[in-house]
Design an enzyme around this catalytic site. Structure first.
Site, PDB file in Angstrom:
ATOM      1  N   ASN A 179       0.877  -1.185   0.000  1.00  0.00           N
ATOM      2  CA  ASN A 179       0.000   0.000   0.000  1.00  0.00           C
ATOM      3  C   ASN A 179       0.907   1.225   0.000  1.00  0.00           C
ATOM      4  OD1 ASN A 179      -1.826   2.039   0.467  1.00  0.00           O
ATOM      5  ND2 ASN A 179      -2.171   1.512   2.612  1.00  0.00           N
ATOM      6  N   TRP A 180       0.998   1.857  -1.163  1.00  0.00           N
ATOM      7  CA  TRP A 180       1.911   3.006  -1.273  1.00  0.00           C
ATOM      8  C   TRP A 180       1.357   4.275  -0.618  1.00  0.00           C
ATOM      9  CZ3 TRP A 180       3.754   2.755  -7.113  1.00  0.00           C
ATOM     10  CH2 TRP A 180       4.682   1.717  -7.229  1.00  0.00           C
ATOM     11  N   LYS A 181       0.110   4.249  -0.228  1.00  0.00           N
ATOM     12  CA  LYS A 181      -0.540   5.460   0.305  1.00  0.00           C
ATOM     13  C   LYS A 181      -0.331   6.628  -0.674  1.00  0.00           C
ATOM     14  CE  LYS A 181       0.379   3.537   4.794  1.00  0.00           C
ATOM     15  NZ  LYS A 181       0.060   3.635   6.200  1.00  0.00           N
ATOM     16  N   HIS A 236      -9.583   1.082   4.729  1.00  0.00           N
ATOM     17  CA  HIS A 236      -8.312   1.251   5.449  1.00  0.00           C
ATOM     18  C   HIS A 236      -8.557   2.182   6.644  1.00  0.00           C
ATOM     19  CE1 HIS A 236      -4.187   2.410   6.357  1.00  0.00           C
ATOM     20  NE2 HIS A 236      -3.805   1.327   5.697  1.00  0.00           N
ATOM     21  N   GLY A 260       2.648  -1.196   4.248  1.00  0.00           N
ATOM     22  CA  GLY A 260       2.804   0.205   3.868  1.00  0.00           C
ATOM     23  C   GLY A 260       4.262   0.543   3.641  1.00  0.00           C
ATOM     24  N   GLY A 261       4.928   1.039   4.687  1.00  0.00           N
ATOM     25  CA  GLY A 261       6.296   1.550   4.577  1.00  0.00           C
ATOM     26  C   GLY A 261       7.267   0.645   3.837  1.00  0.00           C
ATOM     27  N   GLU A 305      -5.594  -5.178  10.532  1.00  0.00           N
ATOM     28  CA  GLU A 305      -4.582  -4.145  10.743  1.00  0.00           C
ATOM     29  C   GLU A 305      -4.842  -3.409  12.057  1.00  0.00           C
ATOM     30  OE1 GLU A 305      -2.539  -2.958   6.879  1.00  0.00           O
ATOM     31  OE2 GLU A 305      -4.226  -1.617   7.163  1.00  0.00           O
ATOM     32  N   SER A 363       3.345  -2.483  10.233  1.00  0.00           N
ATOM     33  CA  SER A 363       4.809  -2.521  10.362  1.00  0.00           C
ATOM     34  C   SER A 363       5.415  -3.870   9.968  1.00  0.00           C
ATOM     35  CB  SER A 363       5.232  -2.116  11.781  1.00  0.00           C
ATOM     36  OG  SER A 363       4.787  -0.783  12.051  1.00  0.00           O
ATOM     37  N   GLU A 418      -6.961   4.578   7.759  1.00  0.00           N
ATOM     38  CA  GLU A 418      -6.745   6.011   7.471  1.00  0.00           C
ATOM     39  C   GLU A 418      -7.977   6.606   6.786  1.00  0.00           C
ATOM     40  OE1 GLU A 418      -2.991   5.554   5.434  1.00  0.00           O
ATOM     41  OE2 GLU A 418      -2.084   4.917   7.317  1.00  0.00           O
ATOM     42  N   GLY A 435       2.328   2.018  10.596  1.00  0.00           N
ATOM     43  CA  GLY A 435       3.271   3.116  10.413  1.00  0.00           C
ATOM     44  C   GLY A 435       3.981   3.537  11.689  1.00  0.00           C
TER      45      GLY A 435
HETATM   46  C1  PEP Z   1      -0.769   0.007   5.839  1.00  0.00           C
HETATM   47  O1  PEP Z   1      -0.608   1.042   5.223  1.00  0.00           O
HETATM   48  O2  PEP Z   1      -1.792  -0.647   5.686  1.00  0.00           O
HETATM   49  C2  PEP Z   1       0.280  -0.431   6.773  1.00  0.00           C
HETATM   50  C3  PEP Z   1       0.121  -1.549   7.420  1.00  0.00           C
HETATM   51  O3  PEP Z   1       1.388   0.397   6.904  1.00  0.00           O
HETATM   52  P1  PEP Z   1       2.798   0.019   7.592  1.00  0.00           P
HETATM   53  O4  PEP Z   1       3.231  -1.304   6.991  1.00  0.00           O
HETATM   54  O5  PEP Z   1       3.701   1.133   7.226  1.00  0.00           O
HETATM   55  O6  PEP Z   1       2.554  -0.118   9.059  1.00  0.00           O
END
Ligand code: PEP
Length: 250
Positions: A9-11, A95, A234-235, A167, A213, A97, A173
């Site tokens: 997930n590049w956001k 999500h 994500g990251g 999640e 994470s 966010e 993040g």
């Molecule tokens: C996400 O964006 O869904 C996520 C889990 O981010 P991260 O891996 O950065 O925690």
């Protein structure tokens, strides 16, 4: 046997040039499609370009959100018809966010899941608890309420085609990962909820990812757990070398 699915997930990150370069770098490193599904969920403006660069390679392209209507006066929104038109295959729904910053409700998540499936887009339906909910012992209650609401009105076959991403909000993040055991316990509770709503067969078929994470250092342990069928990342999905390492896991 459920096939693991790793989705990046590049956001709201990357330029067109960076997105293109990433796709060029990972396409040759893609996993054996018999063993794992790989997905990149990019910002909407780059979807068409990624579909083009990854055409013929086993890395699918996903969107990060969509509207549930086919079309209409919804300025700034993207419809399932438009995603299908671009040959996008997946879409992240609900999500945390989006739930937090864009007031996305359980009802909207359900409408979006239905709309995605109507157009044969695989919804990656996100659920998860806040730190306060976890500390109050309400994790499973929160997550199963979200799962029930998201799946309302879907039939067995639609649920089997869907992906659920657990999640925990406090792990997204933040660098804090749930332990593999804790993540597995909640993913198991999600599977139990699906079994109660549908059947054991459906519950055994639906894929449940963990997200929060995830990185190359912890993916193997997470994937070794009974109820964890992949990761939403994500990251660690932003750099092609770490994404490629995630695709080697399992
Ligand atoms: C996400 O964006 O869904 C996520 C889990 O981010 P991260 O891996 O950065 O925690």
């Amino acid at each position: 046997m459920r096939k693991p699915i790793i989705a990046g997930n590049w956001k709201m990150y990357k330029t067109l040039e960076e997105a293109t370069q990433f796709a060029e770098e990972v396409k040759g490193l893609a996993p054996d499609p018999e063993k794992m599904d790989a997905v990149i969920c990019s910002p909407a403006p780059y979807l068409a370009q990624l579909v083009q660069v990854l055409d013929g390679y086993p890395v699918a392209v996903g969107a990060q959100n969509m509207h549930y209507e086919d079309e209409g006066a919804f300025t700034g929104e993207v419809s399932p018809v438009q995603l299908k038109d671009l040959s996008v295959q997946y879409v992240i729904i609900g999500h945390s966010e989006r739930r937090e910053y864009f007031n996305e409700t359980d009802e909207a998540v359900n409408k979006k899941a239905k709309a995605a499936l109507k157009y044969e887009l695989t919804p990656i339906i996100c659920v998860g608890e806040t730190l306060e909910e976890r500390e109050a012992g309400n994790t499973e209650k929160k997550v199963s309420t979200q799962v029930k609401a998201a799946l309302e009105g879907l039939n067995d076959s639609q649920v089997k085609q869907s992906v659920i991403a657990y999640e925990p909000i406090w792990a997204i993040g933040t660098g804090k990962t749930a332990t593999a055991e804790d993540a597995n316990e909640v993913c198991g509770a999600i599977r139990k909820t699906v079994a109660e709503l549908y059947s054991d067969e459906t519950a055994q078929a639906v894929r449940i990812q963990y997200g929060g994470s995830v990185k190359p250092e912890n993916i193997d342990e997470l994937l070794s757990m009974e109820h964890i069928d992949g990761a939403l990342v994500g990251g660690a999905s932003l750099k092609s070398d770490s994404f490629a390492k995630l695709l080697e896991a399992g």
